[in-house]
Design an enzyme around this catalytic site. Structure first.
Site, PDB file in Angstrom:
ATOM      1  CE  LYS A  80       3.669  -0.712  -0.331  1.00  0.00           C
ATOM      2  NZ  LYS A  80       2.150  -0.609  -1.153  1.00  0.00           N
ATOM      3  CB  SER A 155      -0.294  -0.812   2.086  1.00  0.00           C
ATOM      4  OG  SER A 155       0.210  -0.835   0.572  1.00  0.00           O
ATOM      5  CB  SER A 179      -1.258   1.065  -1.441  1.00  0.00           C
ATOM      6  OG  SER A 179      -2.122   0.270  -0.374  1.00  0.00           O
TER       7      SER A 179
HETATM    8  N1  GLN Z   1      -5.909  -0.469   1.567  1.00  0.00           N
HETATM    9  C1  GLN Z   1      -6.235  -1.458   0.440  1.00  0.00           C
HETATM   10  C2  GLN Z   1      -6.139  -2.960   1.291  1.00  0.00           C
HETATM   11  O1  GLN Z   1      -5.658  -3.126   2.203  1.00  0.00           O
HETATM   12  C3  GLN Z   1      -5.216  -1.099  -0.505  1.00  0.00           C
HETATM   13  C4  GLN Z   1      -3.953  -1.772  -0.578  1.00  0.00           C
HETATM   14  C5  GLN Z   1      -3.174  -1.399  -1.566  1.00  0.00           C
HETATM   15  O2  GLN Z   1      -3.458  -0.760  -2.308  1.00  0.00           O
HETATM   16  N2  GLN Z   1      -2.071  -2.153  -1.563  1.00  0.00           N
HETATM   17  O3  GLN Z   1      -6.247  -3.708   0.292  1.00  0.00           O
END
Ligand code: GLN
Length: 476
Positions: A80, A155, A179
């Protein structure tokens, strides 16, 4: 021709050791495949062509010299783009870091480099890991390889799409509220969010430091355990990291599910769930029972407050963590005007709307007069939720829920409705709030797209997640 879709870490390792393929050929063919396939998927932001081939050569040399190689040696991984690989771009899919190059290796990268892993490319993501569909990337859209009209989740959607389209054998994502697990569920993969502190965050761009964890996205549970074994453990560069006594061999001993009591989190089924999803979860419950586990309902009474709590704590930390991107140090530097004008230019123009929304929200909940009402209250609720999990673990060895309320949604479906987007993390956020390890395992119903079965364990009991995952995979 190598058929990439059959390759797991373990299988590739065997092929390399038996000299049926070389790491160099594997990497070269994979790079060729990516140059074509990724036009359609959009998983990668940058490809490490020459660097990956050079890394592959190192493994081949070791094999030729009959040295023993690590499981991860010669394995092409997707990383990532919020993790640092020295001298390589790391944008976190934000315009504000478009010219940035990392000056050091993240601890997870250092450990994997020592093992001989190959970093094939940096994968797309929601900007600074804020989002659930990878549509918040400032650079490109990533499509779900299982159905290109849908999102891969987020994400860590780029890593998930890369692994699911066989453009990497496995990968590393980060999980602050879901994520890793949510994209795993959407793309039919195994995703692990380790115990808070089990994996060093050094060299991971901070989103919410008290919740962030790095973890593997893989094609099966065994690969997840292999990667976790490699990256876990204490690190002097991360004061929150912990000593972890996990060894891959622990999970090779067959677990006895007969000794396991599994609690199905009742509140998660009071939500509006897809019938097909409910049925496939029920199937998994039946399978666990067949394997000898005792499965019953359990209540975590305040679990439904997790998401609200998360969207106070996370923005509060975001507003502090993202202050460093001021256009003077890391970021693009738009000159001219006073210092304040420069901040406005750099931050106002180069952060996307979701990032700006959270910085504003975080600044608000921490401001004098609102701190007690919002931030402090959220921290108290967090404590309560943690206690409720502790209590549940007095009776149960594992807790179970769906990973997400639905399968992958359509591209564009939720972009203009942040609340609908936030709700896709409703079942994943509690494990982050409580600092617990959780895994998403792929399950299928009648519909074309997969779902995720989430298992949560007490802190540092990742072993149980892997053991249950392996047993469930065997009966499929
Ligand atoms: N979708 C969640 C957010 O937008 C989780 C993000 C993540 O785990 N990095 O905060």
């Amino acid at each position: 021709m190598i058929t990439f879709h059959e390759l797991t870490i373990k299988k590739t390792h065997d092929l390399l050791v038996n000299k049926e393929i070389s790491a160099f050929d594997l990497t070269r063919e994979l790079l060729e495949y990516i140059s074509d396939k990724d036009k359609e998927i959009g998983a990668y932001l940058s490809i490490r062509h020459d660097e990956a081939l050079a890394e592959a050569n190192e493994t081949d040399k070791k094999i030729a010299a009959r040295e023993e190689i690590d499981y991860l040696a010669g394995i092409p991984l997707a990383i990532k783009d919020n993790m640092l690989i020295k001298d390589w771009p790391a944008t976190a899919a934000s315009k504000i870091l478009k010219n940035y190059r990392a000056t050091y290796d993240a601890t997870v990268i250092k450990k994997l480099k020592e093992a001989g892993a190959i970093f094939i490319g940096k994968a797309n993501m929601d900007e600074f890991a804020m989002g659930s569909s990878t549509e918040n990337s400032a650079y490109q859209l990533t499509k779900n390889p299982l159905d290109p009209t849908t999102v891969p989740g987020g994400s860590s959607g780029g890593v998930a799409a890369a692994v699911a389209s066989h453009q990497a054998i496995a990968g590393l994502g980060s999980d602050t509220g879901g994520s890793i697990r949510q994209p795993a569920a959407f793309c039919g993969l195994v995703g692990l969010k380790p115990t808070y502190g089990a994996v060093s965050r050094f060299g991971l761009m901070a989103l919410a430091s008290s919740l962030d964890q790095i973890g593997p996205l893989t094609k099966n549970t065994e690969d997840s355990a292999l990667l976790f074994e490699k990256i876990c453990g204490e690190d002097k560069h991360d004061a929150t990291s912990k000593a972890v006594s996990f060894s891959f061999s622990d999970i090779q001993k067959t677990a006895d599910l007969k000794k396991m009591k599994i609690g199905v989190i009742k509140e998660c089924f009071e939500q509006n769930l897809d019938e097909d999803l409910k049925n496939s979860i029920q199937n998994s419950i039946n399978q666990l029972k067949t394997l000898g586990a005792e499965v019953e309902e359990v209540s975590i009474p305040h679990i439904d407050a997790s998401l609200a709590c998360y969207y106070i704590i996370l923005p509060a930390e975001v507003s502090a963590n993202l202050a460093r991107y001021d256009g003077l140090r890391y970021a693009v530097n738009e000159l001219g005007g006073t210092l304040k004008e420069r901040y406005f230019k750099n931050r106002g123009r180069n952060f996307g709307p979701e990032v700006r929304r959270r910085i504003v929200l975080g600044t608000f909940v921490l401001s004098a007069g609102y701190y007690d009402a919002y931030y402090l209250k959220a921290k108290k609720v967090q404590k309560l939720i943690k206690q409720e999990f502790d209590k549940a673990f007095e009776r149960y060895q594992l807790l179970l829920s769906p990973t997400t309320p639905s399968s992958a949604f359509k591209i564009g479906e939720k972009v203009s409705d942040p609340l609908a987007m936030y709700l896709s993390d409703i079942f994943t956020v509690p494990a982050n709030i409580a600092g617990l390890p959780a895994i998403s395992l792929p399950i299928w119903g009648k519909n074309k797209l997969p779902y995720g079965l989430q298992l949560i364990a007490p802190a540092l009991e990742e072993k149980r997640l892997f053991q249950a995952g392996i047993l469930l995979e065997k009966i499929k």
